[in-house]
Design an enzyme around this catalytic site. Structure first.
Site, PDB file in Angstrom:
ATOM      1  N   ARG A   7       0.850  -1.177   0.000  1.00 31.06           N
ATOM      2  CA  ARG A   7       0.000   0.000   0.000  1.00 31.06           C
ATOM      3  C   ARG A   7       0.885   1.225   0.000  1.00 31.06           C
ATOM      4  NH1 ARG A   7      -4.418   1.135   4.635  1.00 31.06           N
ATOM      5  NH2 ARG A   7      -2.515   1.538   5.790  1.00 31.06           N
ATOM      6  N   THR A  15      -0.775   7.564  -0.877  1.00 33.44           N
ATOM      7  CA  THR A  15      -2.097   7.493  -1.527  1.00 33.44           C
ATOM      8  C   THR A  15      -2.975   6.400  -0.925  1.00 33.44           C
ATOM      9  OG1 THR A  15      -1.351   5.865  -3.134  1.00 33.44           O
ATOM     10  CG2 THR A  15      -1.034   8.181  -3.716  1.00 33.44           C
ATOM     11  N   ASP A  41       0.858  -2.396  12.320  1.00 36.04           N
ATOM     12  CA  ASP A  41       1.261  -2.852  10.980  1.00 36.04           C
ATOM     13  C   ASP A  41       1.551  -4.355  11.034  1.00 36.04           C
ATOM     14  OD1 ASP A  41       3.014  -3.536   8.722  1.00 36.04           O
ATOM     15  OD2 ASP A  41       2.874  -1.398   8.285  1.00 36.04           O
ATOM     16  N   ASP A  43       4.990  -5.620   9.588  1.00 36.99           N
ATOM     17  CA  ASP A  43       6.128  -5.279  10.455  1.00 36.99           C
ATOM     18  C   ASP A  43       6.138  -6.144  11.711  1.00 36.99           C
ATOM     19  OD1 ASP A  43       7.239  -3.375   8.829  1.00 36.99           O
ATOM     20  OD2 ASP A  43       6.144  -1.701   9.735  1.00 36.99           O
TER      21      ASP A  43
END
Ligand code: PRP
Ligand code: URA
Length: 215
Positions: free
Chosen positions: A109, A113, A206, A209
């Protein structure tokens, strides 16, 4: 397994899943435990998502006598993780259905944006004949899952089931609108809005991560 079904979205209610999701949310949970939890939750979700697989009957000889007994038949399956966080769900899924094939779709991603950027796609040659379980722990804006489902459909896949750990309202609504034929199985549903970085709130941070220890 207990869960709520609404508009092709199944949200698990099983106590074991809810407990494990809480451990995932905890920012102090380290990568090793995080990976193990993702794998365990995926096995439990996959158990539910494979409930309607067709069965045939074969003859089998037990130590006592010959009998008829059920086996999976008909549909061939594939698991397709969205790289990279979706990889964390593959071991749990393949453990349950070892004969399934595995394909990979690489998307990330764009942090500005929030739009998905494709960088890899490798699928089994006969993917269009298979029921595909697409895996990604996070359904946030839904852009990544929407694009991945689009790739699969463009390759002729007709039966797609999306498995995730956390689903947010925005992503669920996007998939319901763009892919109303795809069932979504989620371990938990976060109905708040996303934060300014597109992260699910309260979420778990995340996923990539945390699985791979990159932050
Ligand atoms: C994360 C996650 C999903 C996506 C979800 O991946 O694993 O693929 O974001 O967000 P969306 O629903 O708004 O598209 P990310 O782009 O961080 O890549 P990574 O798996 O490589 O970390
Ligand atoms: N991707 C993640 O890894 N986490 C989120 O909360 C949203 C997208």
């Amino acid at each position: 397994m207990k869960g709520t079904w609404s508009d092709r979205v199944f949200v698990a209610e099983h106590p074991l899943i809810q407990h494990k999701v809480t451990l995932l949310r905890n920012k102090r949970t380290g990568s090793k435990e995080f990976r193990e939890l993702i794998q365990e939750i995926t096995e439990l979700l996959c158990y539910e998502a494979t409930r309607d697989l067709p069965l045939g009957e074969i003859e089998v000889e037990t130590p006592i006598c010959v009998t008829k007994s059920k086996v999976l038949s008909g549909r061939k399956l594939a698991f397709v993780p969205i790289l990279r966080a979706g990889l964390g769900m593959v071991d749990g899924a393949i453990e349950l259905v070892p004969a399934a094939r595995v394909g990979h779709i690489g998307l990330y991603r764009d942090p500005e944006t929030l739009k998905p950027v494709e960088y890899y796609c490798k699928l089994p040659l006969d993917i269009e004949e298979r029921t595909v379980f697409l895996t990604d722990p996070m359904l946030a804006t839904g852009g990544s899952a929407d694009a991945a489902i689009g790739f699969l459909k463009a390759r002729g896949v007709k039966n797609i089931i999306f498995l995730c750990i956390l689903a947010a309202t925005e992503g669920v609504e996007r998939l319901q609108k763009n892919h109303p034929d795809v069932d979504i199985y989620a371990a938990a549903y976060d109905d708040g809005s996303l934060n300014e970085h597109g992260y699910i709130v309260p979420g778990l941070g995340d996923a990539g991560d945390r699985i791979f220890g990159t932050k």
